[in-house]
Motif scaffolding. Structure first.
Motif, PDB file in Angstrom:
ATOM      1  N   ALA A  36      56.384  14.896  65.900  1.00 46.44           N
ATOM      2  CA  ALA A  36      56.003  16.270  65.550  1.00 46.44           C
ATOM      3  C   ALA A  36      54.576  16.557  66.012  1.00 46.44           C
ATOM      4  CB  ALA A  36      56.120  16.477  64.042  1.00 46.44           C
ATOM      5  N   ARG A  37      54.307  17.819  66.350  1.00 44.33           N
ATOM      6  CA  ARG A  37      52.966  18.231  66.755  1.00 44.33           C
ATOM      7  C   ARG A  37      52.345  19.069  65.650  1.00 44.33           C
ATOM      8  NH1 ARG A  37      51.732  18.778  72.853  1.00 44.33           N
ATOM      9  NH2 ARG A  37      52.994  17.078  73.648  1.00 44.33           N
ATOM     10  N   PHE A  38      51.040  18.915  65.474  1.00 49.66           N
ATOM     11  CA  PHE A  38      50.309  19.687  64.475  1.00 49.66           C
ATOM     12  C   PHE A  38      48.867  19.841  64.922  1.00 49.66           C
ATOM     13  CE2 PHE A  38      50.359  15.246  63.280  1.00 49.66           C
ATOM     14  CZ  PHE A  38      49.078  14.955  62.831  1.00 49.66           C
ATOM     15  N   THR A  39      48.160  20.772  64.291  1.00 46.76           N
ATOM     16  CA  THR A  39      46.784  21.095  64.655  1.00 46.76           C
ATOM     17  C   THR A  39      45.847  20.685  63.528  1.00 46.76           C
ATOM     18  OG1 THR A  39      47.551  22.986  65.934  1.00 46.76           O
ATOM     19  CG2 THR A  39      45.226  22.979  65.317  1.00 46.76           C
ATOM     20  N   THR A  40      44.696  20.128  63.907  1.00 46.65           N
ATOM     21  CA  THR A  40      43.646  19.827  62.936  1.00 46.65           C
ATOM     22  C   THR A  40      42.350  20.476  63.408  1.00 46.65           C
ATOM     23  OG1 THR A  40      43.037  17.744  64.014  1.00 46.65           O
ATOM     24  CG2 THR A  40      44.675  17.624  62.245  1.00 46.65           C
ATOM     25  N   PHE A  41      41.442  20.688  62.469  1.00 46.26           N
ATOM     26  CA  PHE A  41      40.125  21.236  62.790  1.00 46.26           C
ATOM     27  C   PHE A  41      39.074  20.282  62.269  1.00 46.26           C
ATOM     28  CE2 PHE A  41      42.859  24.908  62.910  1.00 46.26           C
ATOM     29  CZ  PHE A  41      42.366  25.629  63.980  1.00 46.26           C
ATOM     30  N   GLU A  42      38.066  20.051  63.080  1.00 48.37           N
ATOM     31  CA  GLU A  42      36.959  19.184  62.702  1.00 48.37           C
ATOM     32  C   GLU A  42      35.703  20.044  62.634  1.00 48.37           C
ATOM     33  OE1 GLU A  42      34.627  15.785  65.119  1.00 48.37           O
ATOM     34  OE2 GLU A  42      36.802  15.538  65.022  1.00 48.37           O
ATOM     35  N   ARG A  43      35.026  20.018  61.465  1.00 53.85           N
ATOM     36  CA  ARG A  43      33.835  20.825  61.258  1.00 53.85           C
ATOM     37  C   ARG A  43      32.666  19.944  60.856  1.00 53.85           C
ATOM     38  NH1 ARG A  43      37.731  24.230  60.162  1.00 53.85           N
ATOM     39  NH2 ARG A  43      37.495  26.445  60.348  1.00 53.85           N
ATOM     40  N   VAL A  44      31.473  20.394  61.161  1.00 50.27           N
ATOM     41  CA  VAL A  44      30.262  19.699  60.742  1.00 50.27           C
ATOM     42  C   VAL A  44      30.048  19.973  59.253  1.00 50.27           C
ATOM     43  CG1 VAL A  44      27.755  19.630  60.945  1.00 50.27           C
ATOM     44  CG2 VAL A  44      29.164  19.861  62.987  1.00 50.27           C
ATOM     45  N   GLN A  45      29.731  18.933  58.510  1.00 53.77           N
ATOM     46  CA  GLN A  45      29.390  19.084  57.106  1.00 53.77           C
ATOM     47  C   GLN A  45      28.021  18.458  56.917  1.00 53.77           C
ATOM     48  OE1 GLN A  45      32.393  17.846  54.346  1.00 53.77           O
ATOM     49  NE2 GLN A  45      30.950  17.723  52.661  1.00 53.77           N
ATOM     50  N   LEU A  46      27.037  19.283  56.605  1.00 51.59           N
ATOM     51  CA  LEU A  46      25.669  18.811  56.507  1.00 51.59           C
ATOM     52  C   LEU A  46      25.436  17.936  55.281  1.00 51.59           C
ATOM     53  CD1 LEU A  46      23.782  22.059  57.557  1.00 51.59           C
ATOM     54  CD2 LEU A  46      24.318  20.061  58.957  1.00 51.59           C
ATOM     55  N   ARG A  47      26.056  18.286  54.160  1.00 49.57           N
ATOM     56  CA  ARG A  47      25.898  17.499  52.938  1.00 49.57           C
ATOM     57  C   ARG A  47      27.082  17.778  52.028  1.00 49.57           C
ATOM     58  NH1 ARG A  47      22.040  21.373  52.646  1.00 49.57           N
ATOM     59  NH2 ARG A  47      20.337  19.945  53.010  1.00 49.57           N
ATOM     60  N   GLU A  48      27.248  16.905  51.043  1.00 50.73           N
ATOM     61  CA  GLU A  48      28.282  17.130  50.033  1.00 50.73           C
ATOM     62  C   GLU A  48      27.810  18.269  49.137  1.00 50.73           C
ATOM     63  OE1 GLU A  48      31.357  15.677  49.496  1.00 50.73           O
ATOM     64  OE2 GLU A  48      30.994  14.761  51.457  1.00 50.73           O
ATOM     65  N   LEU A  49      28.620  19.278  48.999  1.00 54.98           N
ATOM     66  CA  LEU A  49      28.254  20.438  48.190  1.00 54.98           C
ATOM     67  C   LEU A  49      29.066  20.459  46.904  1.00 54.98           C
ATOM     68  CD1 LEU A  49      28.264  23.078  51.049  1.00 54.98           C
ATOM     69  CD2 LEU A  49      26.263  22.030  49.993  1.00 54.98           C
ATOM     70  N   THR A  50      28.413  20.823  45.815  1.00 51.43           N
ATOM     71  CA  THR A  50      29.073  20.915  44.523  1.00 51.43           C
ATOM     72  C   THR A  50      28.901  22.326  43.992  1.00 51.43           C
ATOM     73  OG1 THR A  50      28.558  18.598  44.079  1.00 51.43           O
ATOM     74  CG2 THR A  50      29.160  19.939  42.192  1.00 51.43           C
ATOM     75  N   VAL A  51      29.993  22.892  43.492  1.00 53.46           N
ATOM     76  CA  VAL A  51      29.968  24.224  42.895  1.00 53.46           C
ATOM     77  C   VAL A  51      29.920  24.041  41.378  1.00 53.46           C
ATOM     78  CG1 VAL A  51      31.216  26.400  42.612  1.00 53.46           C
ATOM     79  CG2 VAL A  51      31.257  25.219  44.814  1.00 53.46           C
ATOM     80  N   VAL A  52      28.949  24.703  40.741  1.00 56.07           N
ATOM     81  CA  VAL A  52      28.800  24.628  39.285  1.00 56.07           C
ATOM     82  C   VAL A  52      29.433  25.886  38.696  1.00 56.07           C
ATOM     83  CG1 VAL A  52      27.199  24.421  37.361  1.00 56.07           C
ATOM     84  CG2 VAL A  52      26.650  23.346  39.565  1.00 56.07           C
ATOM     85  N   LYS A  53      30.504  25.683  37.937  1.00 56.84           N
ATOM     86  CA  LYS A  53      31.228  26.797  37.322  1.00 56.84           C
ATOM     87  C   LYS A  53      30.428  27.353  36.139  1.00 56.84           C
ATOM     88  CE  LYS A  53      34.915  26.419  39.840  1.00 56.84           C
ATOM     89  NZ  LYS A  53      35.501  27.500  40.576  1.00 56.84           N
ATOM     90  N   SER A  54      30.791  28.540  35.676  1.00 55.76           N
ATOM     91  CA  SER A  54      30.032  29.210  34.606  1.00 55.76           C
ATOM     92  C   SER A  54      30.029  28.406  33.310  1.00 55.76           C
ATOM     93  CB  SER A  54      30.585  30.611  34.354  1.00 55.76           C
ATOM     94  OG  SER A  54      31.953  30.549  34.019  1.00 55.76           O
ATOM     95  N   GLU A  55      31.092  27.653  33.051  1.00 62.30           N
ATOM     96  CA  GLU A  55      31.137  26.854  31.818  1.00 62.30           C
ATOM     97  C   GLU A  55      30.472  25.489  31.986  1.00 62.30           C
ATOM     98  OE1 GLU A  55      34.851  25.943  34.127  1.00 62.30           O
ATOM     99  OE2 GLU A  55      33.859  27.801  33.535  1.00 62.30           O
ATOM    100  N   GLY A  56      29.866  25.255  33.171  1.00 60.79           N
ATOM    101  CA  GLY A  56      29.128  24.015  33.414  1.00 60.79           C
ATOM    102  C   GLY A  56      29.908  22.938  34.147  1.00 60.79           C
ATOM    103  N   ARG A  57      31.213  23.133  34.301  1.00 63.18           N
ATOM    104  CA  ARG A  57      32.041  22.163  35.026  1.00 63.18           C
ATOM    105  C   ARG A  57      31.638  22.152  36.498  1.00 63.18           C
ATOM    106  NH1 ARG A  57      36.899  23.167  37.368  1.00 63.18           N
ATOM    107  NH2 ARG A  57      36.926  25.218  36.396  1.00 63.18           N
ATOM    108  N   ARG A  58      31.713  20.987  37.138  1.00 59.07           N
ATOM    109  CA  ARG A  58      31.349  20.848  38.548  1.00 59.07           C
ATOM    110  C   ARG A  58      32.569  20.446  39.348  1.00 59.07           C
ATOM    111  NH1 ARG A  58      26.769  20.493  36.007  1.00 59.07           N
ATOM    112  NH2 ARG A  58      24.742  20.461  37.010  1.00 59.07           N
ATOM    113  N   GLU A  59      32.672  21.017  40.564  1.00 58.23           N
ATOM    114  CA  GLU A  59      33.739  20.601  41.471  1.00 58.23           C
ATOM    115  C   GLU A  59      33.211  20.674  42.894  1.00 58.23           C
ATOM    116  OE1 GLU A  59      36.574  24.399  42.326  1.00 58.23           O
ATOM    117  OE2 GLU A  59      36.781  23.546  40.331  1.00 58.23           O
TER     118      GLU A  59
END
Length: 153
Positions: A36-59
């Motif tokens: 099977a054939r499929f497509t992938t994308f490779e992107r530059v990631q400068l650093r690991e980023l974390t999103v802090v939700k309003s209730e304080g949870r991080r993802e």
């Protein structure tokens, strides 16, 4: 790269080229197991980023989640997918170059609102209805009225 069809571990790159916006490498692959054939994308990631939700949870920052929420707001609007991709890339680049490894979800939402406001007023209102948690029709009326007044000034 694991095959999305049969989960075979190995695939062969058949073609590689820059993406439309030049911020990624697009690779066409072929699974060595099922062919099977499929497509992938490779992107530059400068650093690991974390999103802090309003209730304080991080993802972890999830570009796909950002793309999906913007695409939903833009559904059935005359907006080219390249423009949505460019908006997502611009937002990700702003977050990565901010120098911070954590960003408030509220700030990401504001960046999306700013981008959508310039892109399409209907998509802007759709996104705002979820982001600002509209609960009744009057919320839509008030917000749409404010958008309409700002556009005519």
């Amino acid at each position: 790269m694991r095959c999305p069809f049969c989960s075979h571990e190995d695939s062969q790159v058949k073609d590689s080229r820059p993406s439309e916006d030049g911020n990624a490498i697009r690779r066409r692959r072929q699974c060595e197991g099922c062919g099977a054939r499929f497509t992938t994308f490779e992107r530059v990631q400068l650093r690991e980023l974390t999103v802090v939700k309003s209730e304080g949870r991080r993802e972890a920052f999830d570009r796909t989640k950002l793309e999906r929420s913007i695409a939903i707001a833009c559904r059935k609007r005359p907006i080219a997918s390249e423009r949505i991709e460019r908006l997502v890339s611009d937002i990700q680049r702003q977050i990565e170059t901010s120098g911070e490894s954590e960003i408030a979800a509220k700030h990401v939402g504001e960046m999306v609102m700013t981008g959508l406001k310039a892109l399409d007023s209907v998509a802007y209102i759709r996104f705002a209805s979820v982001y600002k948690d509209f609960t009744e029709a009057k919320d839509f009326e008030d917000f749409a009225g404010a958008v309409s007044e700002a556009g005519s000034s």
